[in-house]
Scaffold this motif. Structure first.
Motif, short mmCIF file in Angstrom:
data_model
loop_
_atom_site.label_atom_id
_atom_site.label_comp_id
_atom_site.label_asym_id
_atom_site.label_seq_id
_atom_site.Cartn_x
_atom_site.Cartn_y
_atom_site.Cartn_z
N ALA A 12 0.83 -1.20 0.00
CA ALA A 12 0.00 0.00 0.00
C ALA A 12 0.88 1.26 0.00
O ALA A 12 0.68 2.16 -0.82
N ARG A 33 9.90 -1.50 8.38
CA ARG A 33 10.51 -2.57 7.59
C ARG A 33 9.96 -2.45 6.17
O ARG A 33 8.85 -2.92 5.90
N GLN A 37 4.57 -7.16 5.05
CA GLN A 37 4.27 -8.58 5.23
C GLN A 37 4.80 -9.47 4.11
O GLN A 37 5.05 -10.65 4.34
N ASN A 46 -0.98 -14.75 -6.73
CA ASN A 46 -2.27 -14.11 -7.04
C ASN A 46 -2.16 -12.61 -7.24
O ASN A 46 -3.16 -11.91 -7.15
N ALA A 79 7.14 5.08 13.46
CA ALA A 79 6.33 6.24 13.83
C ALA A 79 5.67 5.95 15.17
O ALA A 79 5.19 4.83 15.39
N ILE A 283 -2.52 -8.36 -1.28
CA ILE A 283 -1.53 -7.45 -1.86
C ILE A 283 -2.16 -6.57 -2.95
O ILE A 283 -1.97 -5.35 -2.98
P1 FAD Z 1 1.97 -4.40 5.23
O1 FAD Z 1 2.47 -5.29 4.16
O2 FAD Z 1 1.65 -4.99 6.54
O3 FAD Z 1 3.06 -3.25 5.41
C1 FAD Z 1 3.01 -2.39 6.52
C2 FAD Z 1 4.22 -1.48 6.53
O4 FAD Z 1 4.11 -0.55 7.60
C3 FAD Z 1 5.54 -2.19 6.77
O5 FAD Z 1 6.55 -1.54 6.03
C4 FAD Z 1 5.76 -2.01 8.26
O6 FAD Z 1 7.11 -2.14 8.65
C5 FAD Z 1 5.27 -0.60 8.42
N1 FAD Z 1 4.90 -0.19 9.78
C6 FAD Z 1 4.04 -0.77 10.66
N2 FAD Z 1 3.94 -0.03 11.79
C7 FAD Z 1 4.74 1.06 11.61
C8 FAD Z 1 5.07 2.21 12.39
N3 FAD Z 1 4.52 2.42 13.60
N4 FAD Z 1 5.95 3.11 11.88
C9 FAD Z 1 6.49 2.94 10.66
N5 FAD Z 1 6.21 1.87 9.86
C10 FAD Z 1 5.35 0.95 10.33
N6 FAD Z 1 -1.49 -11.46 0.03
C11 FAD Z 1 -1.67 -11.81 -1.26
O7 FAD Z 1 -2.32 -11.07 -2.00
N7 FAD Z 1 -1.12 -12.96 -1.75
C12 FAD Z 1 -0.37 -13.81 -1.00
O8 FAD Z 1 0.09 -14.85 -1.48
C13 FAD Z 1 -0.16 -13.46 0.37
N8 FAD Z 1 0.52 -14.28 1.20
C14 FAD Z 1 0.76 -13.88 2.48
C15 FAD Z 1 1.55 -14.70 3.30
C16 FAD Z 1 1.86 -14.32 4.57
C17 FAD Z 1 2.75 -15.22 5.42
C18 FAD Z 1 1.36 -13.08 5.10
C19 FAD Z 1 1.72 -12.63 6.48
C20 FAD Z 1 0.54 -12.29 4.31
C21 FAD Z 1 0.23 -12.68 3.00
N9 FAD Z 1 -0.59 -11.89 2.17
C22 FAD Z 1 -0.75 -12.25 0.85
C23 FAD Z 1 -1.21 -10.64 2.65
C24 FAD Z 1 -0.42 -9.42 2.17
O9 FAD Z 1 0.93 -9.59 2.50
C25 FAD Z 1 -1.00 -8.15 2.76
O10 FAD Z 1 -2.37 -8.01 2.41
C26 FAD Z 1 -0.25 -6.89 2.27
O11 FAD Z 1 1.13 -7.00 2.53
C27 FAD Z 1 -0.80 -5.64 2.92
O12 FAD Z 1 -0.06 -4.53 2.52
P2 FAD Z 1 0.01 -3.21 3.39
O13 FAD Z 1 0.93 -2.31 2.65
O14 FAD Z 1 -1.34 -2.74 3.69
O15 FAD Z 1 0.64 -3.63 4.80
#
Ligand code: FAD
Length: 307
Positions: A12, A33, A37, A46, A79, A283
């Motif tokens: 995102a 990081r 995830q 997918n 943060a 994702i």
């Molecule tokens: P995240 O990926 O959770 O990223 C959050 C970010 O915010 C990270 O950089 C983190 O370090 C940062 N952050 C958090 N708190 C703070 C803070 N206080 N200050 C600064 N930074 C912070 N989805 C699929 O579509 N296909 C798949 O095959 C799939 N497999 C998966 C397998 C596993 C084991 C897991 C755990 C998830 C899987 N998912 C999959 C789900 C997918 O990874 C998530 O839906 C997606 O990563 C969400 O993206 P995001 O950017 O919203 O959040």
């Protein structure tokens, strides 16, 4: 100050960064990081147009794409507080620093709640899974267990029953907590066994991958062991919003409430991805959401008189 400051560097946040930077506005990303995830994911099959990739490879590609633009990436920075202001919004960091921006996009994601039993960490991605939409097909024709009898656990069991050979659903409480309609569907399936009062004690393996699960019958105290190939942990997804409590409107599950444009309860603050109330945490959805939040932030900037 930044025009758009993004907190979170998962799919995102990365999508927000690319969309914001392409508008020519001053963009920064703070991430604990970078990659999020997906760094913990093995195979991704997918994300549409990418038939197959691996999590760390996908994360590297996210970073490469963001770095193709003029974006300040502040990695390994957490943060700790969001301070809304009439002109500029502040984000306070754990290292003591403060960042200021005209608009902020929150994309701090979520994490799966773990059962915390021996074997869970060791066999993560080697039989222990958290996402049926992601990993269900890997267990085609095999035996699996689902831990958790709430809506997500029961939905997962129903979903998996169509793919795998057999599903054993383990619920800690005396009854399932899922909606009645889901329970009816679950109990109508021939290849699902439901065990209530079951406290998972261990996920066993052969050193390489999962080969079973052990649980205690909480009523009789008896120990049981089931041989199987996969365990889906479905006891909750926790949004990373602890640092925002009391500042912004959150749902009862702690997710940031957003409208269709990613607008939060604070003007100039948008949110995207798993951290929000958006249904289905994936994702491709998080990335689309990130793009949407960046476009909304840009829209906000051109309409506000902030200089
Ligand atoms: P995240 O990926 O959770 O990223 C959050 C970010 O915010 C990270 O950089 C983190 O370090 C940062 N952050 C958090 N708190 C703070 C803070 N206080 N200050 C600064 N930074 C912070 N989805 C699929 O579509 N296909 C798949 O095959 C799939 N497999 C998966 C397998 C596993 C084991 C897991 C755990 C998830 C899987 N998912 C999959 C789900 C997918 O990874 C998530 O839906 C997606 O990563 C969400 O993206 P995001 O950017 O919203 O959040």
């Amino acid at each position: 100050p930044y025009d758009v400051l993004i907190v979170g560097g998962g799919p995102a946040g990365a999508a927000s960064a690319v969309y914001a930077a392409r508008k020519g506005v001053r963009t920064g990303v703070v991430a604990e990081r970078f990659g999020g995830q997906v760094l913990d994911t093995l195979a991704i099959e997918n994300f549409i147009s990418v038939k197959e990739t691996e999590g760390p490879k996908f994360a590297a590609a996210l970073e490469e794409h963001v770095k193709a633009y003029d974006v300040d990436i502040m990695n390994v920075q957490r943060a700790e507080a969001l301070v809304p202001g009439s002109k500029l919004i502040e984000v306070k960091l754990a290292n003591g620093g403060t960042l200021k921006s005209k608009s902020v996009i929150l994309s701090t994601g979520a994490r799966w709640r773990e059962v915390n039993v021996p074997g869970e960490r060791e066999y993560r991605n080697h039989g222990v899974a958290y996402c049926p939409h992601c990993d269900g097909p890997l267990f085609k024709g095999k035996r699996v267990s689902v831990i958790g009898g709430g809506n997500s656990g029961v939905e997962a069991a129903i979903d998996l029953a169509g793919i795998v050979q057999h599903v054993t659903l383990l619920e800690f409480a005396p009854e399932l907590r899922a909606d009645a309609i889901l329970q009816r569907k679950l109990y109508s399936l021939p290849n699902v066994t439901v065990v209530t009062q079951a406290q998972t004690t261990e996920i066993t393996g052969d050193g390489q991958k999962v080969n079973g699960i052990s649980y205690k019958d909480r009523q009789s105290g008896e120990q049981h062991h089931i041989e199987l190939e996969g365990v889906f942990v479905q006891i909750g997804l926790v949004p990373n919003t602890e640092w925002l409590k009391g500042t912004i409107a959150l749902s009862k599950h702690g997710e940031i409430e957003v409208d269709a444009r990613g607008q939060t309860s604070i003007p100039g603050v948008f949110a995207a991805g798993d951290v929000t109330t958006v249904p289905y945490k994936q994702i491709v959805i998080a990335a689309g959401d990130g793009a949407k939040a960046a476009l909304s932030a840009f829209d906000y900037l051109i309409r506000s008189s902030v200089e």
